[in-house]
Motif scaffolding. Structure first.
Motif, short mmCIF file in Angstrom:
data_model
loop_
_atom_site.label_atom_id
_atom_site.label_comp_id
_atom_site.label_asym_id
_atom_site.label_seq_id
_atom_site.Cartn_x
_atom_site.Cartn_y
_atom_site.Cartn_z
N GLU A 75 -10.01 -6.05 6.20
CA GLU A 75 -9.06 -7.15 6.31
C GLU A 75 -8.12 -7.18 5.10
OE1 GLU A 75 -12.06 -10.09 6.91
OE2 GLU A 75 -11.96 -9.95 9.09
N VAL A 76 -8.66 -6.89 3.92
CA VAL A 76 -7.81 -6.79 2.73
C VAL A 76 -6.77 -5.68 2.92
CG1 VAL A 76 -7.77 -6.27 0.26
CG2 VAL A 76 -9.57 -7.72 1.19
N ALA A 77 -7.21 -4.55 3.45
CA ALA A 77 -6.30 -3.42 3.64
C ALA A 77 -5.16 -3.78 4.60
CB ALA A 77 -7.06 -2.21 4.16
N GLN A 78 -5.47 -4.53 5.65
CA GLN A 78 -4.43 -4.93 6.61
C GLN A 78 -3.37 -5.79 5.95
OE1 GLN A 78 -4.45 -8.43 8.32
NE2 GLN A 78 -2.37 -7.80 8.83
N ILE A 79 -3.80 -6.77 5.16
CA ILE A 79 -2.85 -7.66 4.47
C ILE A 79 -2.09 -6.89 3.39
CG2 ILE A 79 -2.69 -9.69 2.97
CD1 ILE A 79 -5.15 -10.79 4.50
N ALA A 80 -2.79 -6.04 2.66
CA ALA A 80 -2.15 -5.28 1.59
C ALA A 80 -1.07 -4.34 2.14
CB ALA A 80 -3.20 -4.48 0.81
N ARG A 81 -1.35 -3.69 3.27
CA ARG A 81 -0.35 -2.80 3.86
C ARG A 81 0.87 -3.58 4.33
NH1 ARG A 81 -2.07 2.90 6.02
NH2 ARG A 81 0.17 2.90 6.37
N ALA A 82 0.66 -4.80 4.83
CA ALA A 82 1.80 -5.62 5.24
C ALA A 82 2.70 -5.92 4.05
CB ALA A 82 1.30 -6.93 5.88
N LEU A 89 6.73 -0.04 -0.71
CA LEU A 89 5.75 0.60 -1.58
C LEU A 89 5.01 1.69 -0.81
CD1 LEU A 89 4.26 -2.66 -3.15
CD2 LEU A 89 6.22 -1.30 -3.96
N ASP A 90 4.20 2.46 -1.52
CA ASP A 90 3.42 3.50 -0.85
C ASP A 90 2.24 2.86 -0.13
OD1 ASP A 90 1.16 5.65 -0.73
OD2 ASP A 90 3.04 6.78 -0.99
N GLU A 91 2.26 2.90 1.19
CA GLU A 91 1.23 2.22 1.97
C GLU A 91 -0.12 2.92 1.86
OE1 GLU A 91 2.17 0.93 5.95
OE2 GLU A 91 4.33 0.91 5.49
N ASP A 92 -0.12 4.23 1.70
CA ASP A 92 -1.39 4.95 1.60
C ASP A 92 -2.14 4.57 0.32
OD1 ASP A 92 -1.10 6.33 4.00
OD2 ASP A 92 0.04 7.94 3.04
N GLU A 95 -3.39 0.95 0.69
CA GLU A 95 -4.57 0.90 1.56
C GLU A 95 -5.80 1.45 0.85
OE1 GLU A 95 -6.17 2.61 5.88
OE2 GLU A 95 -4.27 3.33 5.05
N ALA A 96 -5.64 2.55 0.15
CA ALA A 96 -6.77 3.16 -0.55
C ALA A 96 -7.36 2.20 -1.58
CB ALA A 96 -6.33 4.45 -1.22
N GLN A 206 -1.19 -4.38 -7.36
CA GLN A 206 -1.01 -5.82 -7.35
C GLN A 206 -1.04 -6.37 -5.92
OE1 GLN A 206 2.27 -7.30 -9.80
NE2 GLN A 206 2.10 -5.51 -11.14
N ALA A 207 -0.48 -5.63 -4.98
CA ALA A 207 -0.51 -6.05 -3.58
C ALA A 207 -1.94 -6.08 -3.06
CB ALA A 207 0.35 -5.12 -2.72
N ALA A 208 -2.73 -5.06 -3.41
CA ALA A 208 -4.13 -5.03 -2.97
C ALA A 208 -4.91 -6.18 -3.58
CB ALA A 208 -4.76 -3.69 -3.35
N ALA A 209 -4.63 -6.51 -4.84
CA ALA A 209 -5.37 -7.58 -5.52
C ALA A 209 -5.09 -8.94 -4.89
CB ALA A 209 -5.01 -7.60 -7.00
N ILE A 210 -3.83 -9.24 -4.62
CA ILE A 210 -3.54 -10.56 -4.06
C ILE A 210 -3.93 -10.63 -2.59
CG2 ILE A 210 -1.12 -10.31 -3.27
CD1 ILE A 210 -0.72 -13.01 -4.99
#
Length: 402
Positions: A75-82, A89-92, A95-96, A206-210
């Motif tokens: 679920e974090v990965a889905q929001i972070a990729r959005a 930004l680099d989506e890969d 997501e990683a 930062q995107a993954a963290a928030i």
């Protein structure tokens, strides 16, 4: 730009063609970028699979529909990729980082972390971010030429610094580390591979963290409602939540409790994502970074909530702390879970022969911090289920955790 539309590649995002590389040099993949390769390595590692039986809030046997560390990470990965897509930004890489962020969590959620931290207090304590770094740099044994996953510098930077710098430019620990010092796993590793602990991490990190904050705020509410720990209307003490609930009731009068709660969770996620996008756009327009190094040296986070949303998000965290994390039912289970970890640690430290062959080997010959950390690494990798089975094997009585 409206939320959800893909932006062109941004100059301040991480470029896989300009990665700072890996600790151990490897030939490039013919079919994948370095960051896609990182993501695939995370997905295929043992530690990632174990997340399916690690507690988020509720122990695995309490119900099939509660979040685990694995479903939370997805679920974090889905929001972070959005968020990554919105800003080019680099989506890969994003997501990683999202998928890897909880690899170091021990069994039984934060209760397990508290227990391991106490067990290892004399040897630097336990920090789940430092443990994630250990997992991906040492504890995974899948490749013939190196331990760990040999992830890119950008990936390791994001794991260590996604919540911001750890030191000042001169290397002095920041105030939050003054009492205990920097986590030992991190201080040891940066002697070999400098992650520039004084700088901010990339926007991908930062995107993954928030996204982690958004996911667990919303989905812990969902799980708390499912468990009957509180009712949706109890959230009306938070002004932003009260407005959302009122809007749902106007649009869908008479909606049943399950659908009403699910609609609130969706509205909350949309609200928090939109708020982050608006504030990050404003901060980026002011700072005008032209490269990822500009982001690192900007002296600030860019992915953040604006004041009103930050107040709402803090209110949600406070609500969940009172009504969920400190609920008598949850606290009782977590107290027993902590005791299981303490018992296992003491037993293995006293007699490493009780551990499996691959962990027992060499442990008898060492003492002190080295043995304690090795035992801690073994326990941190356990699932809830395996920890319970080990306790049942080694002790006459094991708590039921119900």
């Amino acid at each position: 730009m409206s939320v959800g539309m893909a932006a062109p590649r941004a100059p301040y995002g991480c470029d896989p063609d300009r990665s700072r590389g890996r600790l151990f040099a490897e030939p490039p993949s013919r079919t994948r970028s370095p960051f896609r390769r990182d993501c695939d390595r995370v997905i295929h590692c043992n530690a990632f699979r174990r997340l399916k039986h690690k507690t988020q809030v509720f122990v695995f046997h309490e119900g099939d529909h509660y979040r685990t560390r694995l479903t939370h990470s997805l679920e974090v990965a889905q929001i972070a990729r959005a968020l990554a897509r919105q800003f080019g930004l680099d989506e890969d890489l994003t997501e990683a980082l999202a998928l890897a962020h909880d690899l170091g969590h021990p069994p039984f959620g934060h209760a397990g972390e508290r227990a391991l931290d106490a067990c290892l207090k004399a040897h630097g304590g336990f920090d789940h971010n430092a443990q994630t770094l250990r997992v991906v740099t040492a504890l995974e044994h899948r490749y013939p030429s190196f331990d760990g996953l040999n992830l890119t510098w950008e990936m390791l930077e994001g794991i260590v610094k996604h919540n911001g710098p750890l030191t000042a430019r001169d290397g002095a620990p920041l105030p939050r580390y003054h009492e205990r010092g920097l986590p030992v796993g991190i201080t040891d590793f940066v002697k070999t591979f400098d992650l520039e602990l004084w700088s901010f991490a990339s926007l991908e990190a930062q995107a993954a963290a928030i996204a982690d904050d958004i996911a667990y705020d919303a989905h812990d509410i969902d799980d708390g409602l499912r468990a009957g720990l509180f009712e949706l209307d109890d959230l009306k003490v938070i002004p932003a939540a009260e407005r959302m609930i009122a809007a749902i009731d106007r649009k869908y009068p008479g909606l049943d409790a399950d659908r009403r709660g699910a609609e609130f969770v969706r509205e909350l996620i949309s609200y928090l994502i939109s708020a982050v996008v608006a504030e990050a756009e404003r901060q980026l327009a002011l700072a005008r970074p032209q490269s990822v190094d500009d982001v690192r040296s900007a002296g600030q986070q860019f992915m953040m909530f604006p004041p009103e949303a930050a107040e709402a998000e803090a209110g949600i965290k406070a609500f969940l702390k009172e009504h969920m994390y400190r609920h008598a039912r949850v606290m009782s289970i977590m107290k027993d879970a902590e005791q299981i970890i303490v018992d296992l640690f003491a037993r293995y430290e006293q007699d490493p022969a009780d551990m499996p062959d691959e962990w027992r080997e060499g442990t008898r010959q060492v003492t002190g911090a080295v043995r304690a950390r090795r035992v801690g690494n073994f326990i941190a990798g356990m699932t809830d289920r395996f920890a319970l089975m080990e306790h049942q094997r080694l002790f006459d009585s094991t708590p039921d955790l119900r």
